[in-house]
Design a protein around this motif. Structure first.
Motif, PDB file in Angstrom:
ATOM      1  N   ILE A 121       0.801  -1.223   0.000  1.00 16.89           N
ATOM      2  CA  ILE A 121       0.000   0.000   0.000  1.00 16.89           C
ATOM      3  C   ILE A 121       0.836   1.276   0.000  1.00 16.89           C
ATOM      4  CG2 ILE A 121      -1.977  -1.106   1.114  1.00 16.89           C
ATOM      5  CD1 ILE A 121      -1.075   0.198   3.743  1.00 16.89           C
ATOM      6  N   GLY A 122       2.165   1.164   0.135  1.00 14.86           N
ATOM      7  CA  GLY A 122       2.976   2.377   0.114  1.00 14.86           C
ATOM      8  C   GLY A 122       4.347   2.166   0.719  1.00 14.86           C
ATOM      9  N   ILE A 123       5.003   3.284   1.077  1.00 13.15           N
ATOM     10  CA  ILE A 123       6.312   3.226   1.721  1.00 13.15           C
ATOM     11  C   ILE A 123       6.351   4.207   2.891  1.00 13.15           C
ATOM     12  CG2 ILE A 123       7.506   2.586  -0.416  1.00 13.15           C
ATOM     13  CD1 ILE A 123       8.542   5.478  -0.540  1.00 13.15           C
ATOM     14  N   ILE A 124       7.227   3.924   3.856  1.00 11.99           N
ATOM     15  CA  ILE A 124       7.412   4.846   4.979  1.00 11.99           C
ATOM     16  C   ILE A 124       8.166   6.072   4.473  1.00 11.99           C
ATOM     17  CG2 ILE A 124       8.403   5.200   7.268  1.00 11.99           C
ATOM     18  CD1 ILE A 124       6.155   3.184   7.257  1.00 11.99           C
ATOM     19  N   GLN A 125       7.548   7.230   4.601  1.00 11.47           N
ATOM     20  CA  GLN A 125       8.168   8.466   4.134  1.00 11.47           C
ATOM     21  C   GLN A 125       8.974   9.143   5.233  1.00 11.47           C
ATOM     22  OE1 GLN A 125       6.009  11.289   1.510  1.00 11.47           O
ATOM     23  NE2 GLN A 125       6.214  12.745   3.191  1.00 11.47           N
ATOM     24  N   SER A 126       8.442   9.114   6.464  1.00 14.95           N
ATOM     25  CA  SER A 126       9.146   9.761   7.568  1.00 14.95           C
ATOM     26  C   SER A 126       8.599   9.251   8.889  1.00 14.95           C
ATOM     27  CB  SER A 126       9.004  11.289   7.496  1.00 14.95           C
ATOM     28  OG  SER A 126       7.648  11.671   7.601  1.00 14.95           O
ATOM     29  N   VAL A 127       9.327   9.555   9.953  1.00 14.24           N
ATOM     30  CA  VAL A 127       8.898   9.256  11.315  1.00 14.24           C
ATOM     31  C   VAL A 127       8.917  10.574  12.075  1.00 14.24           C
ATOM     32  CG1 VAL A 127       9.305   7.892  13.387  1.00 14.24           C
ATOM     33  CG2 VAL A 127       9.977   6.982  11.154  1.00 14.24           C
ATOM     34  N   VAL A 128       7.796  10.924  12.700  1.00 15.56           N
ATOM     35  CA  VAL A 128       7.693  12.214  13.377  1.00 15.56           C
ATOM     36  C   VAL A 128       7.147  12.020  14.787  1.00 15.56           C
ATOM     37  CG1 VAL A 128       7.367  13.508  11.233  1.00 15.56           C
ATOM     38  CG2 VAL A 128       5.377  12.619  12.452  1.00 15.56           C
ATOM     39  N   ASN A 129       7.345  13.023  15.599  1.00 14.12           N
ATOM     40  CA  ASN A 129       6.798  13.015  16.953  1.00 14.12           C
ATOM     41  C   ASN A 129       6.477  14.453  17.331  1.00 14.12           C
ATOM     42  OD1 ASN A 129       6.410  12.999  19.812  1.00 14.12           O
ATOM     43  ND2 ASN A 129       7.512  11.052  19.927  1.00 14.12           N
ATOM     44  N   TYR A 130       5.185  14.728  17.500  1.00 13.73           N
ATOM     45  CA  TYR A 130       4.744  16.077  17.841  1.00 13.73           C
ATOM     46  C   TYR A 130       4.414  16.208  19.325  1.00 13.73           C
ATOM     47  CZ  TYR A 130       4.353  16.382  12.767  1.00 13.73           C
ATOM     48  OH  TYR A 130       4.622  16.345  11.417  1.00 13.73           O
ATOM     49  N   GLY A 131       4.859  15.215  20.107  1.00 13.56           N
ATOM     50  CA  GLY A 131       4.657  15.282  21.546  1.00 13.56           C
ATOM     51  C   GLY A 131       3.725  14.228  22.102  1.00 13.56           C
ATOM     52  N   ALA A 132       2.931  13.601  21.244  1.00 14.00           N
ATOM     53  CA  ALA A 132       1.969  12.601  21.710  1.00 14.00           C
ATOM     54  C   ALA A 132       2.388  11.182  21.348  1.00 14.00           C
ATOM     55  CB  ALA A 132       0.589  12.897  21.126  1.00 14.00           C
ATOM     56  N   GLY A 133       3.621  11.017  20.905  1.00 12.17           N
ATOM     57  CA  GLY A 133       4.095   9.689  20.528  1.00 12.17           C
ATOM     58  C   GLY A 133       4.591   9.666  19.096  1.00 12.17           C
ATOM     59  N   ASP A 134       5.348   8.626  18.760  1.00 13.23           N
ATOM     60  CA  ASP A 134       5.908   8.496  17.418  1.00 13.23           C
ATOM     61  C   ASP A 134       4.829   8.141  16.404  1.00 13.23           C
ATOM     62  OD1 ASP A 134       8.720   8.912  18.055  1.00 13.23           O
ATOM     63  OD2 ASP A 134       8.575   7.006  19.123  1.00 13.23           O
ATOM     64  N   LEU A 135       4.929   8.758  15.235  1.00 10.23           N
ATOM     65  CA  LEU A 135       3.993   8.509  14.144  1.00 10.23           C
ATOM     66  C   LEU A 135       4.761   8.102  12.898  1.00 10.23           C
ATOM     67  CD1 LEU A 135       1.726  11.685  14.499  1.00 10.23           C
ATOM     68  CD2 LEU A 135       1.178   9.382  15.303  1.00 10.23           C
ATOM     69  N   LEU A 136       4.222   7.124  12.177  1.00 11.65           N
ATOM     70  CA  LEU A 136       4.762   6.759  10.873  1.00 11.65           C
ATOM     71  C   LEU A 136       3.969   7.507   9.811  1.00 11.65           C
ATOM     72  CD1 LEU A 136       5.132   2.872  11.175  1.00 11.65           C
ATOM     73  CD2 LEU A 136       6.851   4.629  11.640  1.00 11.65           C
ATOM     74  N   GLU A 137       4.672   8.223   8.947  1.00 14.08           N
ATOM     75  CA  GLU A 137       4.014   8.880   7.824  1.00 14.08           C
ATOM     76  C   GLU A 137       4.260   8.031   6.588  1.00 14.08           C
ATOM     77  OE1 GLU A 137       5.197  12.999   7.628  1.00 14.08           O
ATOM     78  OE2 GLU A 137       3.621  13.526   9.064  1.00 14.08           O
ATOM     79  N   ILE A 138       3.169   7.580   5.982  1.00 17.74           N
ATOM     80  CA  ILE A 138       3.232   6.618   4.889  1.00 17.74           C
ATOM     81  C   ILE A 138       2.758   7.268   3.600  1.00 17.74           C
ATOM     82  CG2 ILE A 138       2.390   4.386   4.064  1.00 17.74           C
ATOM     83  CD1 ILE A 138       1.820   3.766   7.090  1.00 17.74           C
ATOM     84  N   SER A 139       3.602   7.196   2.578  1.00 19.01           N
ATOM     85  CA  SER A 139       3.221   7.663   1.247  1.00 19.01           C
ATOM     86  C   SER A 139       2.501   6.512   0.551  1.00 19.01           C
ATOM     87  CB  SER A 139       4.467   8.079   0.457  1.00 19.01           C
ATOM     88  OG  SER A 139       4.120   8.497  -0.843  1.00 19.01           O
ATOM     89  N   LEU A 140       1.190   6.658   0.397  1.00 18.73           N
ATOM     90  CA  LEU A 140       0.374   5.585  -0.160  1.00 18.73           C
ATOM     91  C   LEU A 140       0.512   5.506  -1.681  1.00 18.73           C
ATOM     92  CD1 LEU A 140      -2.857   6.187   1.947  1.00 18.73           C
ATOM     93  CD2 LEU A 140      -1.043   4.521   2.392  1.00 18.73           C
TER      94      LEU A 140
END
Length: 201
Positions: free
Chosen positions: A133-152
């Motif tokens: 369904i896509g690839i991991i584009q980046s990993v971010v954290n805005y203070g509420a925990g780590d998020l995977l950003e996926i380019s679909l």
């Protein structure tokens, strides 16, 4: 249980050079000159800032080798450092802004249930039905925990929490990661998604 990300670098850039086909990771940056004897301020992107001195090999953007020797002192949060071959303030000022890269292989291997940001970026993403369904584009954290950003594959960007429930399998060697998309998740910048979202209930 939540998965853990090894935050050895608070910033992440990676590149390859002809000299080193493997990835080089951004671990620091040279700042302003300090004093008249060639010292520079170095901003380290390591979790423990002084760990930047543990690398035998550091390179700038052009592949030039940089030998770094920390003085043990700090200035405004930066590490005061001596660079091999830099003996004057003018020479030190010419180094300002240079990024410092280290070989990925020089980093210690993470323990079980831990991953470096760099190792996740670029992984192919599959749903629980084994559909790509896509690839991991980046990993971010805005203070509420780590998020995977996926380019679909449909061009949208999806962001999901990095937890065991939603990320049941990571295979770095094969370059694959399996995710389960919660039904309430909406791709970034979209009111709705053409992707069939999976229900985790």
């Amino acid at each position: 249980m939540s998965l853990q990300l090894m935050k050895k670098m608070t910033k992440l850039n990676q590149k390859q050079t002809n000299k080193h086909p493997e990835r080089l990771l951004l671990v620091g940056m040279i700042g302003a000159a300090h004093g008249i004897s060639g010292l520079v301020r170095v901003k380290s992107f390591m979790t423990e800032p002084t760990d930047i001195s543990n690398f035998d090999l550091l390179e700038d953007e052009l592949g030039n080798i940089i030998k770094l020797e920390l003085t043990g002192k700090r200035s405004g949060g930066a590490l005061l450092s001596k660079l091999k071959g830099i003996e004057s303030r003018n020479a030190a000022e010419s180094m300002k802004g240079k990024k410092l890269y280290a070989l990925r292989s020089a980093l210690p291997n993470p323990s079980s249930e831990e991953w470096y940001y760099a190792d996740l970026i670029g992984l192919n993403v599959f749903d629980r039905l084994k559909k790509h369904i896509g690839i991991i584009q980046s990993v971010v954290n805005y203070g509420a925990g780590d998020l995977l950003e996926i380019s679909l594959t449909n061009g949208e960007l999806l962001s999901i929490p990095f937890t065991r429930d939603l990320v049941p399998n990571i295979d770095i060697n094969s370059g694959k990661i399996t995710i389960i998309i919660p039904s309430q998740t909406t791709p970034v910048g979209k009111e709705s998604s053409s992707l069939e979202l999976e229900n985790i209930e």
